[in-house]
Motif scaffolding. Structure first.
Motif, mmCIF file in Angstrom:
data_model
loop_
_atom_site.group_PDB
_atom_site.id
_atom_site.type_symbol
_atom_site.label_atom_id
_atom_site.label_comp_id
_atom_site.label_asym_id
_atom_site.label_seq_id
_atom_site.Cartn_x
_atom_site.Cartn_y
_atom_site.Cartn_z
ATOM 1 N N GLU A 174 0.821 -1.201 0.000
ATOM 2 C CA GLU A 174 0.000 0.000 0.000
ATOM 3 C C GLU A 174 0.863 1.262 0.000
ATOM 4 N N ALA A 175 0.274 2.337 -0.487
ATOM 5 C CA ALA A 175 0.955 3.636 -0.507
ATOM 6 C C ALA A 175 1.197 4.130 0.909
ATOM 7 N N LEU A 176 2.208 4.968 1.050
ATOM 8 C CA LEU A 176 2.539 5.541 2.355
ATOM 9 C C LEU A 176 1.613 6.688 2.727
ATOM 10 N N GLY A 177 1.229 7.526 1.759
ATOM 11 C CA GLY A 177 0.397 8.697 2.044
ATOM 12 C C GLY A 177 0.903 9.918 1.315
ATOM 13 N N VAL A 178 1.246 10.957 2.078
ATOM 14 C CA VAL A 178 1.718 12.216 1.509
ATOM 15 C C VAL A 178 3.245 12.208 1.476
ATOM 16 N N VAL A 179 3.811 12.430 0.302
ATOM 17 C CA VAL A 179 5.259 12.446 0.117
ATOM 18 C C VAL A 179 5.726 13.879 -0.105
ATOM 19 N N ALA A 180 6.725 14.308 0.666
ATOM 20 C CA ALA A 180 7.402 15.581 0.434
ATOM 21 C C ALA A 180 8.643 15.293 -0.403
ATOM 22 N N ALA A 181 8.675 15.777 -1.632
ATOM 23 C CA ALA A 181 9.813 15.580 -2.535
ATOM 24 C C ALA A 181 10.598 16.885 -2.603
ATOM 25 N N ILE A 182 11.814 16.870 -2.084
ATOM 26 C CA ILE A 182 12.643 18.075 -2.010
ATOM 27 C C ILE A 182 13.895 17.830 -2.853
ATOM 28 N N THR A 183 14.104 18.683 -3.849
ATOM 29 C CA THR A 183 15.118 18.388 -4.850
ATOM 30 C C THR A 183 16.094 19.547 -5.044
ATOM 31 N N PRO A 184 17.311 19.260 -5.548
ATOM 32 C CA PRO A 184 18.364 20.266 -5.645
ATOM 33 C C PRO A 184 18.373 20.981 -6.983
ATOM 34 N N PHE A 185 19.391 21.832 -7.159
ATOM 35 C CA PHE A 185 19.446 22.736 -8.307
ATOM 36 C C PHE A 185 20.045 22.120 -9.555
#
Length: 493
Positions: free
Chosen positions: A155-166
Motif C-alpha cells: 500500500e501507498a505511504l500517504g503524503v510524500v514531500a519531494a525536495i530536490t536540488p538545483f
C-alpha cells in the motif's frame, strides 16, 4: 571561448510560465508580495520570478495532498489506471521535449544537448518505467502453521514531500515523483529555489495527463518553505536529494516525526585507473567524469587514482585534453561546459582553487589561470595533481569542474584510498582484467560502480549511497519499494 549571446526570444518566452505562482490543490495561486528572481547563469540577468512560499502556503499544500489521498481519487485507482496516467505524462514530456530542454538549460546553465538527450529523455523514461511497474504492485499469499488465510498487501505511504536540488531539476524531481505516484501516494514537491521552472511546468503536464487535483502540488521558495515541509505533521515520507549537511537535518527531523525518509546526498567518487587500462579511453572517461554538468554532479568522478607506471602520462594527457573542452553559451549545440548554476557555486570553486595555490598543489588545465570575461558564472576544467589524501581537495565535495589526481602502487592501496573519504555514492574502475574488476568492485564502499566507463545510468538500475552519501534507493524496482508499505492480513478459518 565561445561568446555568450543573449538567448533567443523563443527560449525566454517559456520563462513567463506561472511567475510568482504556486500549484496547490489543482489550482494556480498567485503570491504577489513574496517573490524571488530567477537568474540566467549564462548572463547574470533576471529572466523571471518564483513565489517565496511561507509556512501557511506549505500547510495548505500538505492539506490538499492529504485530502486527495484520503479521498482515494488516486490511491483508490487500480495500479493499471495510475500507470496509464504516467504513460500519458511520458508522452507529454516527449511532445514538449524541446521546450523543456530549453527551459532547463536557461534555468540551470546546462548545455542544451545534455538537457535534451539526458534530462528530458530520462524524465520520459522514468514516467514510462514506473507507469509500467504500477500494474505489478501486489502482495502474496503466505503459508502459516495456524488455520489462517494469510496474505500481504502493498500500500501507498500517504503524503510524500519531494525536495530536490538545483543541478538536475527534472531528473531528480521525477525520480521521486514517478515512483511515488505509481505507488498511489500524493506529492508536495519543493524544487530548489534556484531552478524551479521545469517543476512548475511539470504541474501543467501532469494535470493534462490526468493526475487528479491535489495529488501533485508544487511549492517554491527557500529554506523557510523546505523546513516547514519537512516538519509538517501531515507528511508521511520525505524524499530528499541535496547536501549531506541538510540531509542530516532532514533525517533528524523525520526521526522526531517518525516519517519515512530517503536521502541521496553528496559524493566524492574515486575513479581508479590501473596500468593495464586503455590509456586513451581512461583519459576520455576521466574528462567526462568530472566536467559533465560543470562538475555539479553528485556522482562526478572528482578523484582520479592512477597506478604509478602510467601516472605522469595520464596527468599530462588529462591536463592537455581539458584545454579543449568547449565552454560557452548553454543554448549553443556545441557547448560541453556551460556556466555554474549561480554565483555561490562559482565562488565555492574559486575558493578551493585559491587554497590550492596557497597549499602548493600542482594546478593544471585551463582553470589554473583562467578568469571569466563574461557576466555569467563560468568555470573552466582544473586538474590538481600530487594531492595528499588528507587534503580538503580529496575529502570535501567541491561540486565544480575540478579533478584531483593521486598515484598508487598496489590494488590494496587503490581500494584503501578510494574508500578513505566520508562519502560512498559512486566509483569507477578502468582495467583490462575482468577478474580484478569484479574483485575491486566488491571491495569499494559505493552504491554504484562503473567498469571501463563513467556516468552511464539507466532507470532500471538503483542509485543510492553508502556512508555520508545517504540511504534509500532511487530508480529500479527498489525505487518503487521506497514508496510502499506492507500490510499483513490473517483471516481465521
Amino acid at each position: 571561448m565561445t561568446s555568450i549571446a543573449n538567448p533567443p526570444a523563443e527560449a525566454t518566452t517559456a520563462t513567463a510560465i506561472r511567475p510568482g505562482q504556486l500549484f496547490i490543490g489543482g489550482a494556480w495561486e498567485t503570491v504577489p508580495d513574496r517573490r524571488r528572481p530567477v537568474i540566467d547563469p549564462a548572463t547574470g540577468s533576471e529572466i523571471s520570478t518564483i513565489a517565496e512560499a511561507d509556512a501557511d502556503d506549505v500547510a495548505r499544500a500538505v492539506r490538499a495532498a492529504r485530502q486527495a489521498f484520503d479521498a482515494g481519487s488516486w490511491c483508490g485507482l487500480p495500479g493499471r489506471a495510475r500507470g496509464r496516467v504516467l504513460l500519458a505524462a511520458a508522452a507529454l514530456v516527449r511532445e514538449h521535449r524541446e521546450e523543456l530542454a530549453r527551459l532547463e538549460s536557461l534555468d540551470t546553465g546546462k548545455p542544451i544537448m545534455f538537457s535534451r538527450m539526458i534530462d528530458v529523455d530520462t524524465t520520459a523514461q522514468m514516467f514510462e518505467y514506473y507507469g509500467s511497474l504500477a500494474a505489478s504492485i501486489e502482495g502474496s499469499v503466505r503459508s502459516t502453521a495456524a488455520p489462517m488465510m494469510a496474505y500481504t498487501r502493498r500500500e501507498a505511504l500517504g503524503v510524500v514531500a519531494a525536495i530536490t536540488p538545483f543541478n538536475f531539476p527534472l531528473v531528480l524531481s521525477v525520480s521521486k515523483i514517478a515512483p511515488a505516484l505509481a505507488a498511489g501516494n500524493t506529492v508536495v514537491h519543493k524544487p530548489s529555489e534556484e531552478t524551479s521552472l521545469t517543476a512548475l511546468r511539470m504541474a501543467d503536464l501532469l494535470t493534462e495527463a490526468g493526475v487528479p487535483a491535489g495529488v501533485f502540488n508544487v511549492i517554491t521558495g527557500g529554506s523557510e518553505a523546505g523546513r516547514a515541509l519537512t516538519e509538517a505533521p501531515g507528511v508521511d515520507k520525505v524524499a530528499f536529494t541535496g547536501s549531506t549537511a541538510v540531509g542530516r537535518a532532514i533525517a533528524a527531523a523525520a526521526g522526531q516525526n517518525l516519517q519515512h525518509v530517503t536521502v541521496e546526498l553528496g559524493g566524492k567518487s574515486a575513479n581508479i585507473v590501473f596500468a593495464d587500462a586503455d590509456v586513451h579511453q581512461a583519459v576520455t572517461t576521466a574528462i567526462n567524469g568530472f566536467v559533465y554538468n560543470t562538475g555539479q554532479f553528485c556522482m562526478a568522478g572528482s578523484r582520479l587514482l592512477v597506478e604509478r607506471p602510467i601516472y605522469d602520462q595520464v596527468v599530462e594527457a588529462i591536463a592537455a585534453a581539458a584545454e579543449h573542452v568547449p565552454v560557452g553559451d548553454p543554448l549553443d549545440e556545441g557547448t560541453v561546459i556551460g556556466p555554474m548554476t549561480g554565483p555561490r557555486h562559482l565562488e565555492k570553486v574559486r575558493a578551493f582553487l585559491r587554497r590550492a595555490a596557497e597549499d602548493e598543489v600542482r594546478v593544471l588545465g585551463p582553470g589554473a589561470s583562467w578568469e571569466s570575461d563574461t557576466a555569467g558564472y563560468f568555470a573552466r576544467p582544473t586538474v590538481l595533481a600530487d594531492v595528499a589524501q588528507d587534503s580538503p581537495f580529496v575529502q570535501e565535495e567541491i561540486f565544480g569542474p575540478v579533478l584531483t589526481v593521486q598515484p598508487f602502487d598496489t590494488e590494496e592501496e587503490a581500494i584503501r584510498l578510494a574508500n578513505d573519504t566520508p562519502y560512498g555514492l559512486a566509483a569507477g574502475i578502468q582495467t583490462a582484467d575482468v577478474t580484478r574488476a569484479h574483485r575491486v568492485a566488491a571491495a569499494l564502499q559505493a552504491g554504484l560502480v562503473w567498469v571501463n566507463g563513467w556516468g552511464v545510468l539507466d532507470v532500471a538500475m538503483p542509485i543510492g549511497g553508502y556512508k555520508a552519501s545517504g540511504y534509500g534507493r532511487e530508480c529500479g524496482p527498489e525505487g518503487l519499494d521506497e514508496y510502499l508499505q506492507t500490510k499483513s492480513v490473517l483471516i481465521s478459518l
